[in-house]
Design a protein around this motif. Structure first.
Motif, PDB file in Angstrom:
ATOM      1  N   TYR A  61       0.839  -1.206   0.000  1.00 50.15           N
ATOM      2  CA  TYR A  61       0.000   0.000   0.000  1.00 50.15           C
ATOM      3  C   TYR A  61       0.872   1.254   0.000  1.00 50.15           C
ATOM      4  CZ  TYR A  61      -3.991   2.976   1.206  1.00 50.15           C
ATOM      5  OH  TYR A  61      -4.973   3.933   1.190  1.00 50.15           O
ATOM      6  N   ARG A  77      -2.833  -0.407  -4.780  1.00 46.10           N
ATOM      7  CA  ARG A  77      -4.107  -0.207  -4.091  1.00 46.10           C
ATOM      8  C   ARG A  77      -5.210  -1.023  -4.749  1.00 46.10           C
ATOM      9  NH1 ARG A  77      -2.629   5.197  -2.327  1.00 46.10           N
ATOM     10  NH2 ARG A  77      -0.605   4.777  -1.386  1.00 46.10           N
ATOM     11  N   TRP A  84      -6.699   4.002   3.937  1.00 44.97           N
ATOM     12  CA  TRP A  84      -7.568   5.020   3.332  1.00 44.97           C
ATOM     13  C   TRP A  84      -7.954   6.087   4.361  1.00 44.97           C
ATOM     14  CZ3 TRP A  84     -12.656   6.660   4.112  1.00 44.97           C
ATOM     15  CH2 TRP A  84     -13.161   7.482   3.109  1.00 44.97           C
ATOM     16  N   ARG A 124      -4.881   8.261   5.183  1.00 43.73           N
ATOM     17  CA  ARG A 124      -4.562   9.239   4.133  1.00 43.73           C
ATOM     18  C   ARG A 124      -5.512  10.425   4.159  1.00 43.73           C
ATOM     19  NH1 ARG A 124      -5.276   6.449  -1.025  1.00 43.73           N
ATOM     20  NH2 ARG A 124      -4.603   8.398  -1.984  1.00 43.73           N
ATOM     21  N   LYS A 125      -6.749  10.186   4.579  1.00 48.83           N
ATOM     22  CA  LYS A 125      -7.745  11.257   4.598  1.00 48.83           C
ATOM     23  C   LYS A 125      -7.689  12.089   5.880  1.00 48.83           C
ATOM     24  CE  LYS A 125      -9.595  10.167   0.658  1.00 48.83           C
ATOM     25  NZ  LYS A 125      -9.468  11.056  -0.509  1.00 48.83           N
TER      26      LYS A 125
END
Length: 200
Positions: free
Chosen positions: A102, A107, A162, A165-166
């Motif tokens: 990742y 991904r 995910w 990253r956000k």
């Protein structure tokens, strides 16, 4: 100063990214070690874990079980503890394998396929390895049980990655720093043009 900060972030990524494979290697070595135990040794280890689970349950729930009842309960859950351990160790392995992939930008479906094939392949070779250990044997059913832990481990890594990253790692996003660096360079170029305009 902003340029120096971007340089430090990129350097940290360059140095730390290869180390992301280290947890997967450690887990694979641990699994190999457990698989190298003889049948009696492996069974004894899982029996001790089962016994501790039953003893703890008796203490927390205040069951008042006798030693004979604790022994019977231990025997009852021993098989499930062994298979649960299989799923757990391969869940951890899958997460540790999926993480560096990742990090390197693999991904979605590609991550599921690459990490899944690797971990299932490792489970199969591990079972083959057990066929050479005294009191152990290769079991295709155990590979299937391992796989039950593998794919949730990959999906969990995808979800955590995910979300990270956000939220938490958004300030460290390489794409964001590239945009900031491009904006900084553009600003520097504008200043140079304004400076040249004043001189002329």
């Amino acid at each position: 100063m902003n340029y120096f900060h971007l340089f430090c972030v990129k350097l940290a990524r360059y140095l730390l990214k290869p180390l992301s494979f280290l947890p997967a290697i450690v887990v694979m070595v641990a699994i190999f070690h457990f698989s190298s135990q003889t049948g009696p040794e492996s069974s004894q280890l899982s029996y001790r874990v089962s016994h501790k689970i039953v003893t703890l349950t008796d203490r927390i729930a205040d069951k008042g079980w006798s030693e004979e009842e604790i022994g019977a309960q231990t025997q009852r859950i021993h098989y499930y503890v062994r298979k649960g351990a299989h799923m757990t160790e391969y869940f951890i392995l899958a997460a540790c394998v999926a993480f560096p992939l990742y990090v390197y930008g693999i991904r979605g479906l590609k991550l599921i396929i690459f990490a899944g094939v690797f971990c299932v392949g490792f489970a199969a070779t591990d079972e083959y390895h057990q066929s050479f250990v005294s009191g152990r044997g290769a079991s295709p059913r155990d590979v299937a049980i391992d796989s039950i832990g593998i794919f949730p481990g990959i999906l969990c890594t995808m979800l955590v990655g995910w979300i990270g990253r956000k939220t938490l790692f958004a300030p460290l996003s390489l794409e964001k720093h590239n945009r900031e660096y491009a904006a900084w360079e553009e600003e520097q170029e504008k200043r140079k043009r304004r400076s040249r305009g004043r001189r002329s």
